[in-house]
Design a protein around this motif. Structure first.
Motif, PDB file in Angstrom:
ATOM      1  N   ALA A 127      10.167 -78.499 158.285  1.00 54.89           N
ATOM      2  CA  ALA A 127      10.230 -77.227 159.026  1.00 54.89           C
ATOM      3  C   ALA A 127      10.527 -76.071 158.071  1.00 54.89           C
ATOM      4  N   CYS A 128      11.406 -76.292 157.121  1.00 49.20           N
ATOM      5  CA  CYS A 128      11.730 -75.250 156.140  1.00 49.20           C
ATOM      6  C   CYS A 128      10.523 -74.931 155.267  1.00 49.20           C
ATOM      7  N   MET A 129       9.807 -75.969 154.848  1.00 48.44           N
ATOM      8  CA  MET A 129       8.604 -75.739 154.030  1.00 48.44           C
ATOM      9  C   MET A 129       7.557 -74.956 154.814  1.00 48.44           C
ATOM     10  N   THR A 130       7.410 -75.284 156.084  1.00 50.59           N
ATOM     11  CA  THR A 130       6.450 -74.572 156.928  1.00 50.59           C
ATOM     12  C   THR A 130       6.812 -73.095 157.016  1.00 50.59           C
ATOM     13  N   LYS A 131       8.090 -72.800 157.193  1.00 54.17           N
ATOM     14  CA  LYS A 131       8.535 -71.399 157.245  1.00 54.17           C
ATOM     15  C   LYS A 131       8.213 -70.682 155.942  1.00 54.17           C
ATOM     16  N   MET A 132       8.498 -71.338 154.827  1.00 51.48           N
ATOM     17  CA  MET A 132       8.246 -70.712 153.532  1.00 51.48           C
ATOM     18  C   MET A 132       6.759 -70.472 153.300  1.00 51.48           C
ATOM     19  N   LEU A 133       5.961 -71.478 153.577  1.00 46.53           N
ATOM     20  CA  LEU A 133       4.523 -71.354 153.324  1.00 46.53           C
ATOM     21  C   LEU A 133       3.861 -70.343 154.252  1.00 46.53           C
ATOM     22  N   SER A 134       4.322 -70.266 155.487  1.00 44.93           N
ATOM     23  CA  SER A 134       3.704 -69.337 156.437  1.00 44.93           C
ATOM     24  C   SER A 134       3.975 -67.878 156.079  1.00 44.93           C
TER      25      SER A 134
ATOM     26  N   ASP B 197      14.227 -76.881 145.814  1.00 46.34           N
ATOM     27  CA  ASP B 197      15.179 -77.797 146.455  1.00 46.34           C
ATOM     28  C   ASP B 197      14.486 -78.673 147.486  1.00 46.34           C
ATOM     29  N   LEU B 198      13.559 -78.082 148.230  1.00 43.58           N
ATOM     30  CA  LEU B 198      12.840 -78.828 149.266  1.00 43.58           C
ATOM     31  C   LEU B 198      11.902 -79.857 148.648  1.00 43.58           C
ATOM     32  N   ILE B 199      11.250 -79.484 147.568  1.00 38.40           N
ATOM     33  CA  ILE B 199      10.355 -80.425 146.883  1.00 38.40           C
ATOM     34  C   ILE B 199      11.152 -81.610 146.350  1.00 38.40           C
ATOM     35  N   LYS B 200      12.309 -81.335 145.758  1.00 33.11           N
ATOM     36  CA  LYS B 200      13.160 -82.424 145.256  1.00 33.11           C
ATOM     37  C   LYS B 200      13.557 -83.363 146.390  1.00 33.11           C
ATOM     38  N   SER B 201      13.904 -82.794 147.537  1.00 34.42           N
ATOM     39  CA  SER B 201      14.297 -83.602 148.690  1.00 34.42           C
ATOM     40  C   SER B 201      13.140 -84.462 149.176  1.00 34.42           C
ATOM     41  N   CYS B 202      11.934 -83.890 149.213  1.00 33.60           N
ATOM     42  CA  CYS B 202      10.743 -84.664 149.615  1.00 33.60           C
ATOM     43  C   CYS B 202      10.495 -85.813 148.650  1.00 33.60           C
TER      44      CYS B 202
END
Length: 196
Positions: A137-144, A167-172
């Motif tokens: 959900a956070c990645m979607t917000k950032m990309l949008s 940080d999100l990429i590391k978590s993925c």
């Protein structure tokens, strides 16, 4: 290659498990999603925050500070964004390296005289996340919105952190690695288990 083999093995094992229970394809699809989610538990924004380079530093700056003070913090902490706060300590927006480049450097202004509040993204236009939001959900917000940072705001409107796309990429990657390791253990009989 290995992840493809592990995924194929997992799908085959799941299908065989459903066939022995007599589940219909629609029910099998729901069961599969449940297993995959439990196998590689979805991580949330608070998990990414705990491992973030922002965790453990003062990632805030006052609205009345000069832009050069923000730039000094960027350099000192090796970060690209800070949360801005008003005189009452409430969230007022964010300031990023992009703000400096686009609104100060290119316009011929100076960082010594320009205030943070003059160039920051204001709270009315700010995209935020909850600590309970999933990484996806956070990645979607950032990309949008083509942004690289999200302030984390709790249910009371208080800023509790900030996360970056890194940080999100590391978590993925951690989540995928955990899933691969679990499937590999399952494939070679070392105790990998599907949780139902």
């Amino acid at each position: 290659m290995f992840s493809t083999c592990a995924s194929s093995l997992a799908r085959h094992s799941i299908r065989a498990s459903f066939a022995t229970r007599g589940l219909q394809p629609a029910a099998a699809a729901i069961q599969t999603r449940t297993m995959v989610t439990k196998l590689g538990e979805a991580r949330d924004a608070s998990h990414a925050w705990k491992k973030s380079c922002y965790s453990g530093i003062d990632y805030t700056i006052g609205d009345e500070s000069t832009v050069i003070e923000a730039v000094e913090k960027f350099a000192a902490y090796n970060v690209g964004c800070l949360v801005t706060k008003d005189e009452d300590g409430k969230l007022s927006g964010v300031i990023s390296e992009r703000d400096y480049i686009m609104k100060v450097a290119l316009l011929g202004e100076t960082g010594e005289t320009t205030k943070v509040k003059q160039i920051s993204t204001k709270v009315a236009n700010l995209i935020i996340a909850s600590p309970n939001d999933t990484v996806d959900a956070c990645m979607t917000k950032m990309l949008s919105r083509d942004i690289r940072h999200l302030p984390l705001v709790d249910d009371y409107g208080e800023v509790v952190g900030i996360i970056s796309i890194k940080d999100l990429i590391k978590s993925c990657l951690e989540e995928k690695e955990h899933t691969i390791n679990s499937l590999a253990s399952f494939a070679v009989g070392e105790g990998g288990h599907f949780v139902m």
